[in-house]
Write a protein that holds these residues in place. Structure first.
Motif, mmCIF file in Angstrom:
data_model
loop_
_atom_site.group_PDB
_atom_site.id
_atom_site.type_symbol
_atom_site.label_atom_id
_atom_site.label_comp_id
_atom_site.label_asym_id
_atom_site.label_seq_id
_atom_site.Cartn_x
_atom_site.Cartn_y
_atom_site.Cartn_z
ATOM 1 N N CYS A 52 0.830 -1.203 0.000
ATOM 2 C CA CYS A 52 0.000 0.000 0.000
ATOM 3 C C CYS A 52 0.860 1.245 0.000
ATOM 4 O O CYS A 52 2.025 1.204 0.376
ATOM 5 N N ALA A 93 1.500 5.529 4.782
ATOM 6 C CA ALA A 93 0.564 6.233 5.652
ATOM 7 C C ALA A 93 1.240 6.383 7.003
ATOM 8 O O ALA A 93 2.008 5.526 7.421
ATOM 9 N N LEU A 127 -9.876 2.772 20.527
ATOM 10 C CA LEU A 127 -10.253 2.560 19.141
ATOM 11 C C LEU A 127 -9.224 3.186 18.200
ATOM 12 O O LEU A 127 -8.821 2.576 17.199
ATOM 13 N N LEU A 128 -8.771 4.391 18.539
ATOM 14 C CA LEU A 128 -7.783 5.058 17.694
ATOM 15 C C LEU A 128 -6.469 4.285 17.704
ATOM 16 O O LEU A 128 -5.821 4.124 16.671
ATOM 17 N N ALA A 166 -6.781 1.505 15.358
ATOM 18 C CA ALA A 166 -6.652 1.950 13.974
ATOM 19 C C ALA A 166 -5.187 2.193 13.632
ATOM 20 O O ALA A 166 -4.731 1.891 12.523
ATOM 21 N N ALA A 171 -3.388 -1.175 13.246
ATOM 22 C CA ALA A 171 -3.702 -1.806 11.963
ATOM 23 C C ALA A 171 -2.973 -1.099 10.824
ATOM 24 O O ALA A 171 -2.472 -1.734 9.890
ATOM 25 N N THR A 172 -2.870 0.229 10.926
ATOM 26 C CA THR A 172 -2.149 0.978 9.898
ATOM 27 C C THR A 172 -0.672 0.608 9.908
ATOM 28 O O THR A 172 -0.070 0.357 8.854
ATOM 29 N N ALA A 196 -0.196 -2.832 8.451
ATOM 30 C CA ALA A 196 -0.324 -2.828 6.992
ATOM 31 C C ALA A 196 0.953 -2.274 6.357
ATOM 32 O O ALA A 196 1.432 -2.800 5.350
ATOM 33 N N ARG A 198 -15.772 9.829 17.327
ATOM 34 C CA ARG A 198 -14.853 8.816 16.784
ATOM 35 C C ARG A 198 -14.874 7.526 17.605
ATOM 36 O O ARG A 198 -13.846 6.918 17.866
ATOM 37 N N ARG A 206 -16.615 4.918 16.589
ATOM 38 C CA ARG A 206 -17.031 3.871 15.656
ATOM 39 C C ARG A 206 -15.952 3.705 14.603
ATOM 40 O O ARG A 206 -15.281 4.662 14.245
ATOM 41 N N VAL A 207 -15.805 2.470 14.105
ATOM 42 C CA VAL A 207 -14.916 2.265 12.960
ATOM 43 C C VAL A 207 -15.772 2.417 11.712
ATOM 44 O O VAL A 207 -16.869 1.858 11.636
ATOM 45 N N LEU A 218 -10.963 -3.896 10.448
ATOM 46 C CA LEU A 218 -9.571 -3.506 10.225
ATOM 47 C C LEU A 218 -8.596 -4.640 10.460
ATOM 48 O O LEU A 218 -8.359 -5.051 11.591
ATOM 49 N N PRO A 260 -4.626 -6.068 8.532
ATOM 50 C CA PRO A 260 -3.608 -5.469 7.663
ATOM 51 C C PRO A 260 -3.996 -5.471 6.184
ATOM 52 O O PRO A 260 -3.627 -4.556 5.459
ATOM 53 N N VAL A 266 -6.781 -2.663 5.716
ATOM 54 C CA VAL A 266 -6.226 -1.310 5.842
ATOM 55 C C VAL A 266 -5.376 -0.992 4.606
ATOM 56 O O VAL A 266 -5.473 0.095 4.031
ATOM 57 N N ALA A 267 -4.562 -1.956 4.187
ATOM 58 C CA ALA A 267 -3.794 -1.743 2.951
ATOM 59 C C ALA A 267 -4.753 -1.471 1.797
ATOM 60 O O ALA A 267 -4.539 -0.578 0.983
ATOM 61 N N LEU A 298 -6.124 2.050 1.930
ATOM 62 C CA LEU A 298 -5.150 3.054 1.482
ATOM 63 C C LEU A 298 -5.002 3.013 -0.039
ATOM 64 O O LEU A 298 -4.876 4.047 -0.692
ATOM 65 N N TYR A 346 -4.506 12.866 -0.010
ATOM 66 C CA TYR A 346 -4.169 11.512 0.436
ATOM 67 C C TYR A 346 -3.630 11.534 1.868
ATOM 68 O O TYR A 346 -4.018 10.713 2.703
ATOM 69 N N ALA A 372 -5.133 9.332 4.820
ATOM 70 C CA ALA A 372 -4.296 8.187 5.214
ATOM 71 C C ALA A 372 -4.054 8.157 6.719
ATOM 72 O O ALA A 372 -3.417 7.237 7.220
ATOM 73 N N PRO A 376 -4.903 7.485 10.589
ATOM 74 C CA PRO A 376 -5.777 6.499 11.240
ATOM 75 C C PRO A 376 -7.098 7.116 11.697
ATOM 76 O O PRO A 376 -8.116 6.425 11.729
ATOM 77 N N GLU A 377 -7.099 8.407 12.010
ATOM 78 C CA GLU A 377 -8.344 9.062 12.433
ATOM 79 C C GLU A 377 -9.434 8.905 11.373
ATOM 80 O O GLU A 377 -10.616 8.803 11.694
ATOM 81 N N LEU A 411 -10.030 6.462 9.601
ATOM 82 C CA LEU A 411 -10.635 5.129 9.633
ATOM 83 C C LEU A 411 -11.838 5.101 10.573
ATOM 84 O O LEU A 411 -12.621 4.151 10.557
ATOM 85 N N LEU A 412 -11.933 6.121 11.408
ATOM 86 C CA LEU A 412 -12.990 6.127 12.426
ATOM 87 C C LEU A 412 -14.117 7.078 12.039
ATOM 88 O O LEU A 412 -13.892 8.076 11.355
#
Lengths: 398, 586, 431
Positions: free
Chosen positions: A190, A193, A203-204, A207, A210-211, A214, C303, C305-306, C356, C358, C361-362, C365, C420, C424, C426-427, C429-430
């Motif tokens: 990917c 990021a 939760l953050l 995330a 996971a980032t 990845a 934030r 929730r995903v 989420l 890997p 998430v990839a 992105l 981007y 990109a 992580p915030e 994502l929520l």
């Protein structure tokens, strides 16, 4: 030859690694690199042969007159086949399998199938995919349930992947885990990021983890892609096994790979007409691709961590039909390949004199194989996944 | 920019330029010899005259790509610049372009995305004037902005090279303008062209120039020695890629092209027509090649002329020995696709276990013809919500008397199986009728209208009324009975004047732009809807679709002929186009 | 899930009125549009800032007449041209509708109900049938849940999804009733499920339509949830609605959908909503209470929730102020785990952190990169013009637009890179 450890070290040193991740949470990145998620864990590769493989022309009972009498145009003669016992031989085009067998890395489990199979493709395949647990009518596949057991959102792992161009067969359908369909290792690469490092809530942080995971996967895969890609024949299956080998080498953490030969839908191993040439070609693809996969994994001493298992929805009838093909049968052999496979013949070759509607009788329930792989290889609880307890067949070395 | 876009850009540029005489010497002399591809226009006026016609320009402006380009803000700036130059040079832009480039044009593409463009002006004075205008303009603009001027000059090999900014460099040598993207490229270009007389003197280029013939107005030259190394091209040269159907249609065309050191496309301008003729030094496929199934065995044999039916959109005539083709399947597609195995299973059932290669494929003669035509719908039977063309294949049987009933049986089994499978999914199936046409009974399978709802918006399946007709030695497999009847008529007409095969030609494709436009127009609403799925707005979509329909009408007929011996590809367009009609009909 | 900190229910569900301590700002406007819609374009955020939360909610909850006209138009657009077995085009139309609708909350709730009772075209294999199912969900998405449930137990696509195209008297099919009882009551006895299956007998799917065949219906008495009678499928739905657990289950599920999936709400917190909902099953009123509340605009929801793949992609697309090609988008979303109209189970998507891993998430992105590049998704995308239109440097503009925050360190001024870099994080994502 580079050892795996040297390779990992070289990977970790690669300058490109941190160029994008200057502000990534160092600790997360470093730990992700120091301890790749799947390092040294066992890996299962499941290969579906779609259409119903003709077990009798794969593991050939060359000494049995009934075989030759029943198959005037399709029969294979002993002279060209690869003998694996005084009664049985592998198809002439399966030289790769013969070498694995001789090396003790191929187990041929005979007479495997579903006792209740009604011999239609979707129904029989569904049995293999779901493992028919209790209560009936499951909405997930056995590999999907295994993936759900392996899933841990706290570590952001990737339990399972399907590798291939066809729609994902039902076996990997999971309730929770999203099992990706990959066509190349690049599908997990990917763009960069930044995971960020300011204090966040649970939760953050998840995330971010996971980032990071990845990103770390992506970097390792790119490094593997720069290295020698192994010598594989030019078949689609070989490409897919190469992809699996590269993902294993990149320590992507995937414990269960699922792939397919035959196209998934109509056709494939379903040779009702003009079987001879088409089946030869399929078996050659199967044997040569798996042999190349084994050779490639041995290069990095990864073969001991991997077990590959083949299955098909049913075997075929003993007698050929008027179209020089065969009909849907019952039992067929299952192949298990790996550095720690218990090489050799397991179970007896079902008799050709005692058939069930012209198909070989099942003496080994397919779920015994699943159970052995789940319990002894992946370290999971097979009873929960299969909805019952099944005795292992002994195809893995202790 | 991709290589292909560049080629198109090059062709577009060439199209905008020049009118008068042929230059005494070729502008390709100023191109370095190592070009991957080059485009030369020998007689710009001949090429441009039709393109600059008002109607042509109006039609081209409808092209979606051009519409998008003209909507961009940059285009407005460009228009302002053009107006300024027109005033200063004292000529409108078509005239000015012709005077500036009328002596000949050449564009070369080189590795690392380098391009060299050469134009021989007819009016040297105007060329100097343009250079001075732009040079002063760049300096003045910088001075106004209080910045150092981006315009610089440098001596390269005794010549003065100018650059107006980071994306431009040029050299003036008498009437000749040499243009590159920057001064570094210019240095390489000038040095390259000095060695051995440039591209014009290279043996491959000269051979190509001879092969396209003296009447060519221009030539696109492809250096296959270099191109074959590019992975994208290597893949394009193997279009079948294990796909049996593609292997049958392309018949080793890619492999043959792969043996070429060069390929040239000559541009020939005729009154109201334009032809692109492909020539190369490729080695023709041998009789031992897996693609030999497309080789007519005798010197006079080849593909038959296409059949003609009313409302015809496209016709394709092929010479393909199906028996030979299928017998070579181990070489042609060693990896069995599931589709192929399914096909064999089904054929085994339809033909009751006959050997597919020796007992079925061998029954077909190698003259195979396809036709696609627009359908006519009437209020009585209803109109589908979108309208597909009818299409059909016409084969000739070797032993019609023995094989006719075998085919009929196979076809009825296939229709029955389709009905059965649809029934399993609770979908309506087919009813088989035996109508008579020209005293010949034939078979038609149709969907019952008992399930139809709104006769103005019938389901898509009502586009299909599969038919099988076998007049004489012919076998017609059609998607509709209407087309089957038209083909029976066409074959009856053909019987009066037996056709002569085109010697050593194995494929003839003919398209009728007007009919394509009509077919598109019939589905205009549907296409607009589909474009919305691509993210477009209704209004923008309408203009795009109308542009596409207009462009299709621009091509009256197109004809593609593939031959065995010389790997020749020919395309003809007719013009001026019926622009106004195509664009304005709702 | 950890239990939430104790909130005073009265404070929690009272209308949020901004004050000095809890000012109305861009972050909260972004939050509102993430939950009550699929993200926002810059002009929408600006207008929300000017209007304040309650007035913005008036528009989100009850848009003008153009919403009805829009939906009629799209009902026609999406109608399959034949008996299509594939629903990918219908899926693409649904995504177009989500992107273009003047009433995004309606689509958001349609998606919620799709996840609640998830028809699967892998079983149905009929786009027209799926279209009717979706239209049913949409018709009642913000209406009366009793009407929705009555429609669901009469929906051909659902019967097909539950492998229950033929409910014979002799062989009652337990799949659909099992869902009906378990999804609303949390658990059900095998006895109740067996009896309810008898009540479902007689229903058949023929030519994509649900038909009642009298002679196949078991007319005997059934004992379901403590009641006895000659019940039919509609009666089972009615019995389910009469159970207090049903309202509680839906309030809890909707809490997870609109407010937070990280903390399990205390029973006392939800009690007033459950009581109100159980009276008339008015979904709009329930959604309205939740969205207008103090709790919704508090850190307990922000934030928490995903984003599902649909929310992730549309969150980006809405900001671009143009639509995109939704056929490839539908495929891409399927690859990220959310294949609309093809859910993994009849209970929809487990969601939350399960979104989420890997690979996904990839994949997200990669999708972000492709969408912002134009890629296969849009030929007309012009980020530079977008930035220019709103008159801010690209890095600031996209950071504000997508995460309502300062630009990430090292963002490049090139519009595409800036966009981007913003998504990109992580915030993003929520939700």
């Amino acid at each position: 030859m580079k050892t795996r450890r040297e390779f990992l070290k070289a990977t970790a040193k690669a300058g490109a690694l941190f160029s994008f991740a200057a502000s990534a949470p160092r600790l997360l990145m470093r730990s992700a690199l120091a301890l790749p998620p799947g390092a040294d864990q066992t890996i299962l590769v499941v290969l579906q042969l779609s259409g119903g493989n003709d077990g009798l022309n794969t593991v050939i009972p060359f000494a049995d007159d009934l075989y030759h009498q029943s198959r005037p145009t399709l029969r294979q003669v002993a002279a060209q086949a690869h003998r694996i016992s005084d009664q049985l031989a592998l198809h002439p085009r399966m030289a790769g399998f013969a070498r694995l067998f001789a090396g003790g890395q191929l187990a041929v489990v005979q007479g495997v199938g579903c006792a209740k199979s009604d011999r239609n493709h979707p129904g029989a395949m569904h049995m293999w995919h779901t493992a028919e647990p209790q209560p009936p009518g499951p909405q997930t596949g056995w590999l999907g349930r295994a993936a759900d057991q392996l899933w841990n959102p706290d570590t952001a792992n990737l339990p399972a992947a399907f590798v291939g161009a066809i729609p994902q067969p039902f076996a990997s359908n999971a309730e929770r885990v999203i099992v990706p369909s990959l066509r190349s290792p690049r599908d997990l690469v990917c763009p960069p990021a930044k995971a960020g490092s300011a204090p966040g809530d649970r939760l953050l942080d998840g995330a971010r983890r996971a980032t990071s995971a990845a990103q770390a996967n992506s970097v390792r895969i790119e490094n593997v892609l720069k290295a020698h890609a192994g010598d594989y024949p030019q078949y689609r299956l070989a490409d897919e096994l190469r992809t699996i080998a590269q993902l294993i080498r990149a320590d992507a953490g995937i414990r269960v790979f699922f792939t397919e030969l035959g196209g998934g839908g109509i056709g494939g191993f379903d040779n009702h007409a003009g079987q001879l040439g088409n089946h030869c070609s399929l078996l050659e693809q199967l044997s040569a691709s798996i042999a190349a996969f084994a050779r490639d994994l041995q290069r990095d001493r990864l073969f001991d961590r991997v077990v590959l298992m083949t299955f098909s929805e049913f075997g075929r009838t003993l007698h050929e039909n008027g179209r020089r093909g065969t009909g849907h049968g019952a039992a067929a052999p299952v192949f298990v390949v790996g550095g720690r496979a218990q090489g050799g013949l397991i179970g007896t070759h079902p008799s050709l004199a005692d058939l069930d509607q012209d198909g070989q009788k099942v003496h080994t329930d397919f779920r015994r194989i699943y159970a052995e792989l789940l319990d002894r290889w992946l370290g999971l609880d097979s009873r929960e996944i299969l909805g019952g307890a099944y005795a292992p067949v002994g195809m893995l070395r202790a | 920019m991709s290589m292909r876009q560049k080629l198109w850009l090059g062709m577009g540029l060439a199209a905008l330029v020049g009118r008068v005489a042929v230059a005494a010497d070729s502008p390709a002399q100023a191109l370095p010899a190592q070009a991957i591809a080059a485009l030369e226009v020998f007689r710009p006026r001949a090429v441009l005259a039709p393109l600059l016609e008002k109607d042509t320009r109006a039609t081209l402006a409808l092209a979606p790509a051009i519409q998008r380009a003209t909507e961009k803000p940059d285009f407005r700036q460009f228009q302002v610049l053009v107006q300024f130059l027109e005033t200063q040079l004292g000529a409108d832009w078509p005239t000015a372009l012709q005077k500036l480039t009328g002596g000949g044009l050449a564009l070369g593409l080189y590795p690392q995305q380098r391009t060299v463009f050469v134009a021989d002006a007819e009016d040297e004075q105007m060329l100097r004037q343009l250079h001075t205008l732009l040079w002063n303009g760049a300096q003045n603009q910088a001075a106004l902005a209080g910045k150092p001027s981006p315009a610089v000059s440098r001596q390269i090999g005794g010549r003065t090279a100018y650059s107006l900014g980071k994306n431009e460099a040029h050299v003036l040598a008498g009437r000749r303008l040499v243009w590159t993207k920057n001064l570094e490229d210019m240095e390489a270009a000038l040095q390259g062209a000095q060695q051995g007389g440039g591209l014009a003197a290279s043996p491959d280029y000269q051979a190509a120039r001879r092969a396209v013939g003296p009447d060519a107005a221009g030539m696109l030259f492809l250096n296959m020695r270099a191109l074959k190394l590019a992975p994208g091209i290597a893949k394009a040269l193997k279009p079948e890629n294990g796909n049996p159907l593609a292997a049958l249609v392309f018949a080793g065309l890619g492999e043959t092209a792969g043996t070429a050191n060069w390929i040239a496309i000559g541009l020939h301008v005729k009154p109201h027509a334009l032809a692109l003729r492909l020539v190369s030094d490729a080695t023709p496929a041998g009789t031992n090649s897996p693609a030999a199934f497309a080789l007519p065995p005798t010197a006079t044999d080849g593909a038959l002329p296409n059949l003609a039916v009313p409302r015809q959109i496209a016709a394709l005539s092929l010479y393909r020995d199906l028996h030979r083709f299928y017998a070579a399947k181990d070489q042609l597609f060693p990896e069995r696709t599931s589709g192929l195995i399914f096909f064999e299973n089904m054929m085994g059932i339809f033909f009751s276990g006959r050997d597919l290669t020796d007992d079925v494929m061998a029954q077909a003669q190698p003259h195979i013809r396809f036709v696609a035509a627009q359908q006519q719908f009437d209020a009585a039977s209803g109109t589908p919500v979108y309208q597909l063309p009818a299409f059909a294949v016409v084969l000739q049987l070797r032993h019609p008397e023995q094989f006719r009933e075998v085919v009929e049986e196979a076809w009825q089994k296939a229709i029955g199986l389709a009905s059965f499978t649809r029934g399993q999914r609770a979908e309506p199936g087919f009813i088989i009728d035996r109508p008579v046409h020209n005293d010949i009974p034939f078979s038609v399978a149709r969907f019952s209208t008992a399930y139809a709802k709104d006769p103005g918006k019938m389901d898509v399946r009502y586009n299909f009324r599969p038919a099988l007709a076998m007049p004489g030695q012919y076998l017609i497999l059609s998607s509709t009975d209407g087309l089957a009847r038209d083909l029976m008529d066409a074959l009856a007409r053909e019987k009066q004047h037996p056709p002569t095969p085109a010697a050593q030609v194995h494929g003839v494709l003919e398209l009728e732009g007007g009919k394509i436009a009509a077919a598109l127009r019939a589905n205009r609403g549907f296409m607009i809807k589909q474009n919305m799925l691509k993210g477009g707005e209704v209004k923008g979509n309408e203009a795009q679709i109308d542009g596409l329909i207009g462009l299709a009408g621009f091509i009256r007929t197109a004809r593609l002929t593939t031959g065995v011996q010389q790997t020749q590809l020919e395309l003809e367009f007719n013009w001026p186009p019926p622009v106004q009609k195509a664009a304005q009909t709702p | 899930m950890a239990p939430s900190a104790a909130f005073d229910p009265q404070w929690a569900w009272a209308r949020f009125e901004p004050d000095a301590h809890r000012p109305w700002n861009l972050a909260l406007a972004g939050h509102l549009y993430r939950r009550a819609a699929f993200g926002a374009a810059w002009p929408q955020l600006q207008r929300a800032l000017a209007d304040g939360p309650q007035q913005t909610l008036d528009r989100l909850l009850r848009p003008g007449a153009e919403a009805a006209a829009f939906n009629r138009q799209f009902d026609e657009y999406e109608t399959p041209p034949g008996d299509d077995r594939s629903a990918t085009e219908l899926r693409a139309w649904w995504l177009q509708r989500m992107i273009r609708t003047p009433h995004p909350l309606l689509e958001k709730m349609t998606l919620f109900w799709h996840g609640h009772c998830a028809a699967n075209n892998g079983k149905v294999e009929s786009a027209p049938s799926l279209q009717r199912y979706l239209q049913l969900l949409r018709r009642h998405a913000l209406g009366d849940f009793r009407a929705l449930l009555a429609g669901l137990v009469q929906d051909a696509a659902l019967f097909a999804t539950f492998d229950a195209k033929a409910n014979r008297r002799a062989l009652p099919n337990p799949g659909f009733p099992r869902w009906l009882l378990e999804a609303h009551l949390g658990q059900a006895s095998e006895q109740d499920i067996r009896e309810a299956a008898r009540a479902f007998s007689g229903w058949f799917v023929q030519l994509d339509q649900l038909r009642f065949i009298e002679r196949e219906h078991d007319t005997g008495n059934k004992q379901i949830l403590g009641s006895t009678g000659n019940f039919g499928a509609d009666d089972v739905a009615r019995l389910v609605l009469a159970q207090p657990a049903t309202a509680a289950m839906l309030v809890r599920k909707l809490y997870r959908w609109l407010i937070s999936e990280t903390a399990e709400p205390a029973a006392a917190l939800l009690a007033p909503l459950e009581a109100a909902f159980a009276k008339d099953y008015d979904v709009l009123a329930l959604v309205e209470t939740m969205l207008r509340s103090n709790l919704f605009f508090s850190p307990a929801a922000y934030r928490q929730r995903v984003k599902s793949p649909v929310e992730y992609a549309l969150g980006m697309i809405q900001g671009l102020e143009t639509s995109v090609a939704t056929q490839p988008l539908g495929d891409a979303l399927a690859g990220l785990g959310q294949n609309l109209l093809h859910p993994p189970t009849t209970r929809g998507w487990s969601g939350g952190r399960d979104w989420l891993n890997p690979a996904t998430v990839a994949g997200r992105l990669r999708l972000a990169d492709a969408l912002l590049r134009g890629g296969p998704y849009s030929e007309n995308l012009n980020l530079a013009a977008l930035v220019q239109k709103h008159g801010q440097p690209a890095t600031i503009f996209f950071a504000q637009l997508y995460v309502q925050d300062e630009p990430a360190a090292g963002s490049a001024p090139d519009p595409r890179h800036a966009a981007y870099a913003a998504v990109a994080q992580p915030e993003f994502l929520l939700a």
